[in-house]
Design an enzyme around this catalytic site. Structure first.
Site, PDB file in Angstrom:
ATOM      1  N   ASN A   1      -0.637  -2.162   0.224  1.00  0.00           N
ATOM      2  CA  ASN A   1       0.627  -1.984   0.948  1.00  0.00           C
ATOM      3  C   ASN A   1       0.467  -2.129   2.460  1.00  0.00           C
ATOM      4  O   ASN A   1       1.291  -1.626   3.225  1.00  0.00           O
ATOM      5  CB  ASN A   1       1.270  -0.636   0.581  1.00  0.00           C
ATOM      6  CG  ASN A   1       0.292   0.523   0.706  1.00  0.00           C
ATOM      7  OD1 ASN A   1      -0.766   0.380   1.294  1.00  0.00           O
ATOM      8  ND2 ASN A   1       0.651   1.660   0.150  1.00  0.00           N
TER       9      ASN A   1
ATOM     10  N   GLN B   1       3.906  17.210   2.353  1.00  0.00           N
ATOM     11  CA  GLN B   1       4.897  16.355   1.685  1.00  0.00           C
ATOM     12  C   GLN B   1       5.187  16.876   0.289  1.00  0.00           C
ATOM     13  O   GLN B   1       4.231  17.162  -0.429  1.00  0.00           O
ATOM     14  CB  GLN B   1       4.367  14.918   1.624  1.00  0.00           C
ATOM     15  CG  GLN B   1       4.220  14.307   3.001  1.00  0.00           C
ATOM     16  CD  GLN B   1       3.909  12.817   2.987  1.00  0.00           C
ATOM     17  OE1 GLN B   1       3.766  12.228   4.039  1.00  0.00           O
ATOM     18  NE2 GLN B   1       3.794  12.197   1.843  1.00  0.00           N
TER      19      GLN B   1
HETATM   20  P1  NAI Z   1      -8.645   0.458   6.882  1.00  0.00           P
HETATM   21  O1  NAI Z   1      -9.769   1.217   6.270  1.00  0.00           O
HETATM   22  O2  NAI Z   1      -8.538  -1.004   6.673  1.00  0.00           O
HETATM   23  O3  NAI Z   1      -8.646   0.706   8.467  1.00  0.00           O
HETATM   24  C1  NAI Z   1      -8.816   1.955   9.044  1.00  0.00           C
HETATM   25  C2  NAI Z   1      -9.432   1.763  10.419  1.00  0.00           C
HETATM   26  O4  NAI Z   1      -9.431   3.022  11.093  1.00  0.00           O
HETATM   27  C3  NAI Z   1     -10.885   1.279  10.347  1.00  0.00           C
HETATM   28  O5  NAI Z   1     -11.040   0.157  11.188  1.00  0.00           O
HETATM   29  C4  NAI Z   1     -11.671   2.484  10.848  1.00  0.00           C
HETATM   30  O6  NAI Z   1     -12.859   2.119  11.529  1.00  0.00           O
HETATM   31  C5  NAI Z   1     -10.657   3.128  11.785  1.00  0.00           C
HETATM   32  N1  NAI Z   1     -10.956   4.517  12.101  1.00  0.00           N
HETATM   33  C6  NAI Z   1     -11.426   5.486  11.293  1.00  0.00           C
HETATM   34  N2  NAI Z   1     -11.601   6.617  11.984  1.00  0.00           N
HETATM   35  C7  NAI Z   1     -11.214   6.355  13.252  1.00  0.00           C
HETATM   36  C8  NAI Z   1     -11.174   7.124  14.434  1.00  0.00           C
HETATM   37  N3  NAI Z   1     -11.606   8.397  14.468  1.00  0.00           N
HETATM   38  N4  NAI Z   1     -10.714   6.547  15.562  1.00  0.00           N
HETATM   39  C9  NAI Z   1     -10.327   5.253  15.573  1.00  0.00           C
HETATM   40  N5  NAI Z   1     -10.359   4.475  14.480  1.00  0.00           N
HETATM   41  C10 NAI Z   1     -10.792   5.020  13.332  1.00  0.00           C
HETATM   42  O7  NAI Z   1      -7.331   1.206   6.388  1.00  0.00           O
HETATM   43  P2  NAI Z   1      -5.835   0.663   6.375  1.00  0.00           P
HETATM   44  O8  NAI Z   1      -5.570  -0.062   5.109  1.00  0.00           O
HETATM   45  O9  NAI Z   1      -5.560  -0.018   7.663  1.00  0.00           O
HETATM   46  O10 NAI Z   1      -5.039   2.039   6.302  1.00  0.00           O
HETATM   47  C11 NAI Z   1      -5.156   2.991   7.339  1.00  0.00           C
HETATM   48  C12 NAI Z   1      -4.443   4.274   6.942  1.00  0.00           C
HETATM   49  O11 NAI Z   1      -3.040   4.052   6.897  1.00  0.00           O
HETATM   50  C13 NAI Z   1      -4.782   4.787   5.538  1.00  0.00           C
HETATM   51  O12 NAI Z   1      -5.988   5.513   5.500  1.00  0.00           O
HETATM   52  C14 NAI Z   1      -3.604   5.663   5.252  1.00  0.00           C
HETATM   53  O13 NAI Z   1      -3.823   6.970   5.737  1.00  0.00           O
HETATM   54  C15 NAI Z   1      -2.457   5.017   6.043  1.00  0.00           C
HETATM   55  N6  NAI Z   1      -1.485   4.363   5.150  1.00  0.00           N
HETATM   56  C16 NAI Z   1      -0.179   4.784   5.170  1.00  0.00           C
HETATM   57  C17 NAI Z   1       0.740   4.254   4.305  1.00  0.00           C
HETATM   58  C18 NAI Z   1       2.174   4.683   4.325  1.00  0.00           C
HETATM   59  O14 NAI Z   1       2.915   4.412   3.375  1.00  0.00           O
HETATM   60  N7  NAI Z   1       2.643   5.314   5.368  1.00  0.00           N
HETATM   61  C19 NAI Z   1       0.371   3.246   3.301  1.00  0.00           C
HETATM   62  C20 NAI Z   1      -1.007   2.781   3.438  1.00  0.00           C
HETATM   63  C21 NAI Z   1      -1.891   3.368   4.306  1.00  0.00           C
END
Ligand code: NAI
Length: 359
Positions: free
Chosen positions: A118, A286
């Site tokens: 997503n 939530q």
């Molecule tokens: P991803 O794993 O591709 O990217 C996450 C990035 O955050 C990585 O580059 C990682 O190095 C970075 N990161 C981790 N800790 C960090 C920190 N302390 N400071 C800065 N950067 C940091 O994950 P993706 O697919 O981009 O998703 C990210 C988040 O979005 C998910 O973990 C989830 O919590 C949220 N999400 C929300 C949705 C919604 O419906 N609102 C749906 C899908 C994801």
């Protein structure tokens, strides 16, 4: 026979009328016929809170748990203690912070997400949220519904995105897609803060600059968007202290996880005008309680609130992708086939991703 337990939200009439609402208790991620025809038991419930909930009663002998971030079954250390038969947790979506991942490692329970399912859905929502805050859309629309017409009242706090500095905390799948989608808006600069640098070609393609210090990063941004997972290192990351370093009147968009931003600090910053707007779909609890301050908080001009329920990553297109992906993960597990490495958060021998903190 394997017992599969799924914690999903009730879709009520909408789910009966719209079968593509797959992530509901009614439509059961489209897996009911498949799992039961293979002789497995498939229990689906929305009842997830407290020790007497169906979740906590059924988890004791479940081998596979499916949850979604939209209606999270919180798999705490205590619940892990009860879940004696648990081998696999599947997040139908992206984001497994509702699971105590350290406990999963300790108990040798695998945790897999449907990575990427997503990310476009969320990135589009982020861009929409940035625009609706910067352009002061919500108060303008509310004015129209009220029957009023006072252009200056809304134009006094409406700006262009062009020539603004936009930065993302986290430049992974979603954060990077947000940057890509912002390129045609001719922002002054695109910034990112992430411990993992973007590959050079990827950073160049969107002309994004990495800032290594978080306070210096937020101090340069007109708009900050949060796109990192929730883990020990990001819980409460955007707190009262950090908000002081934001540019006065900045806009903040958080579709990552509610608990990354301090609830009361954000409400206070919006009230004082330190933030001009806050928008997102994720909440520290939530469903959010009726009196949650983020439902009604406003900036001094009575606007700046773009909050919605957790749905950015659950468009009908996304539901199809994460239902298909969750089924694939379970099929691999049942037939001892290898999993897609990108989906593995906790594997058989521990963490297999760096996204949940630098471990
Ligand atoms: P991803 O794993 O591709 O990217 C996450 C990035 O955050 C990585 O580059 C990682 O190095 C970075 N990161 C981790 N800790 C960090 C920190 N302390 N400071 C800065 N950067 C940091 O994950 P993706 O697919 O981009 O998703 C990210 C988040 O979005 C998910 O973990 C989830 O919590 C949220 N999400 C929300 C949705 C919604 O419906 N609102 C749906 C899908 C994801």
């Amino acid at each position: 026979m394997v017992k599969v337990l799924a914690i999903l939200y009730d879709g009520h009439q909408a789910a009966q009328e719209e079968p593509r609402l797959l992530g509901t208790t009614e439509n059961k991620l489209g897996m009911y016929d498949w799992l039961t025809s293979l002789g497995h038991e498939y229990v689906v419930t929305s009842d997830k809170e407290g020790p007497d909930s169906k979740f906590q009663k059924e988890i004791v002998d479940a081998e596979i748990l499916i949850t979604t971030p939209f209606h999270p079954g919180y798999l705490t250390k205590e619940v892990f203690e009860k879940a004696k038969n648990l081998k696999l947790c599947v997040t139908a979506g992206v984001g497994s912070d509702h699971i105590d991942l350290n406990a999963a490692v300790e108990k040798h329970v695998q945790v897999l997400e449907v990575t990427g399912s997503n990310v476009v859905s969320v990135a589009e929502h982020v861009v929409m949220s940035i625009l609706l805050l910067v352009r002061n859309f919500v108060p303008a629309h509310e004015m129209i519904e009220r029957g009023d017409w006072a252009v200056s009242e809304v134009a006094r706090n409406a700006f262009d995105l062009e020539d603004k500095v936009v930065g993302t905390i986290g430049a992974g799948r979603i954060g990077y897609r947000v940057l890509q989608r912002l390129v045609p808006f001719d922002c002054k600069e695109l910034l990112y803060y992430d411990y993992a640098p973007l590959p050079e070609a990827a950073a160049k393609a969107v002309n994004a600059r990495k800032v290594d210090d978080l306070k210096e990063f937020v101090a340069q941004c007109d708009v900050v968007t949060v796109n990192c997972p929730l883990h020990e290192g990001t819980r409460g990351l955007v707190n009262a202290d950090l908000l002081k370093h934001f540019k006065k009147g900045a806009w903040l968009v958080n579709t990552a996880r509610g608990a990354i931003c301090d609830k009361d600090a954000v409400a206070a910053a919006l009230k004082s005008g330190q933030l001009s707007g806050y928008s997102g779909d994720v909440w520290n609890v939530q469903p959010a309680p009726k009196d949650h301050v983020w439902r009604t908080m406003k900036n001094p001009l009575g606007g700046g609130n773009g909050m919605v329920p957790h749905y950015s990553g659950t468009t009908l297109d996304a539901q199809k992708r994460y239902a298909t992906g969750a089924k694939e993960i379970i099929d691999n597990y049942l037939h001892d086939k290898p999993q897609n490495p990108a989906n593995i958060i906790v594997g058989k021998t521990g963490y297999e991703t760096k996204a949940y903190g630098q471990r």
